[in-house]
Scaffold this motif. Structure first.
Motif, PDB file in Angstrom:
ATOM      1  N   HIS A  27      51.217  79.719   3.477  1.00  0.00           N
ATOM      2  CA  HIS A  27      52.247  78.735   3.630  1.00  0.00           C
ATOM      3  C   HIS A  27      53.607  79.922   3.994  1.00  0.00           C
ATOM      4  O   HIS A  27      53.615  80.988   3.809  1.00  0.00           O
ATOM      5  CB  HIS A  27      52.888  78.222   2.306  1.00  0.00           C
ATOM      6  CG  HIS A  27      51.790  77.289   2.028  1.00  0.00           C
ATOM      7  ND1 HIS A  27      50.474  77.566   1.164  1.00  0.00           N
ATOM      8  CD2 HIS A  27      51.673  75.989   2.391  1.00  0.00           C
ATOM      9  CE1 HIS A  27      49.666  76.369   1.241  1.00  0.00           C
ATOM     10  NE2 HIS A  27      50.288  75.459   1.748  1.00  0.00           N
ATOM     11  N   ASP A  28      54.470  79.124   4.763  1.00  0.00           N
ATOM     12  CA  ASP A  28      55.813  79.813   5.024  1.00  0.00           C
ATOM     13  C   ASP A  28      56.733  79.985   3.643  1.00  0.00           C
ATOM     14  O   ASP A  28      56.368  79.227   2.892  1.00  0.00           O
ATOM     15  CB  ASP A  28      56.449  79.615   6.340  1.00  0.00           C
ATOM     16  CG  ASP A  28      57.047  77.946   6.171  1.00  0.00           C
ATOM     17  OD1 ASP A  28      56.893  77.619   5.052  1.00  0.00           O
ATOM     18  OD2 ASP A  28      57.572  77.400   7.228  1.00  0.00           O
ATOM     19  N   LYS A  29      57.868  80.538   4.019  1.00  0.00           N
ATOM     20  CA  LYS A  29      58.840  80.372   2.615  1.00  0.00           C
ATOM     21  C   LYS A  29      59.434  79.039   2.323  1.00  0.00           C
ATOM     22  O   LYS A  29      59.842  78.868   1.359  1.00  0.00           O
ATOM     23  CB  LYS A  29      60.085  81.373   2.956  1.00  0.00           C
ATOM     24  CG  LYS A  29      60.905  80.856   3.982  1.00  0.00           C
ATOM     25  CD  LYS A  29      61.984  82.082   4.152  1.00  0.00           C
ATOM     26  CE  LYS A  29      62.781  81.506   5.304  1.00  0.00           C
ATOM     27  NZ  LYS A  29      64.170  82.529   5.345  1.00  0.00           N
TER      28      LYS A  29
ATOM     29  N   LYS B 148      52.379  76.312  12.648  1.00  0.00           N
ATOM     30  CA  LYS B 148      52.384  75.533  11.603  1.00  0.00           C
ATOM     31  C   LYS B 148      52.723  74.197  12.333  1.00  0.00           C
ATOM     32  O   LYS B 148      53.455  74.218  13.445  1.00  0.00           O
ATOM     33  CB  LYS B 148      53.563  76.007  10.734  1.00  0.00           C
ATOM     34  CG  LYS B 148      54.810  76.033  11.276  1.00  0.00           C
ATOM     35  CD  LYS B 148      55.878  76.835  10.141  1.00  0.00           C
ATOM     36  CE  LYS B 148      56.750  77.367  10.646  1.00  0.00           C
ATOM     37  NZ  LYS B 148      57.793  78.398  10.000  1.00  0.00           N
TER      38      LYS B 148
ATOM     39  N   GLN C 205      50.452  76.910   7.071  1.00  0.00           N
ATOM     40  CA  GLN C 205      50.469  77.798   8.369  1.00  0.00           C
ATOM     41  C   GLN C 205      48.877  77.762   8.892  1.00  0.00           C
ATOM     42  O   GLN C 205      48.005  77.924   8.025  1.00  0.00           O
ATOM     43  CB  GLN C 205      50.848  79.470   8.209  1.00  0.00           C
ATOM     44  CG  GLN C 205      52.515  79.285   8.169  1.00  0.00           C
ATOM     45  CD  GLN C 205      52.855  80.691   7.924  1.00  0.00           C
ATOM     46  OE1 GLN C 205      52.418  81.366   7.645  1.00  0.00           O
ATOM     47  NE2 GLN C 205      54.092  81.027   8.437  1.00  0.00           N
TER      48      GLN C 205
END
Length: 66
Positions: A21-23, A39, A28
């Motif tokens: 996962h991104d922030k 994503k 993703q």
């Protein structure tokens, strides 16, 4: 539920890995063939702060110190 299959936007392959996962918490993906990372969602989630900022006594807006 959406029945569409995921495909790589670069090469069109449907062979994908989930790649963390991104922030902001968006999933993703990584293409197995061309190794392109992407994503689906570009929405950004607000980060939750553990405490509220103190409010200004004159205007009641949060005081954010940078």
């Amino acid at each position: 539920m959406n029945n569409s299959t995921l495909s790589c936007p670069k090469c069109g392959s449907t062979s994908l890995y989930k790649n963390g996962h991104d922030k902001y918490g968006n999933q993703q993906f990584l293409c197995k063939l061309c190794h392109h990372s992407f994503k689906l969602s570009h929405s950004q989630k607000r980060k939750n702060f553990p405490f509220p900022y103190p409010k200004c006594s004159s205007c009641s807006k949060p005081n954010v110190f940078v």
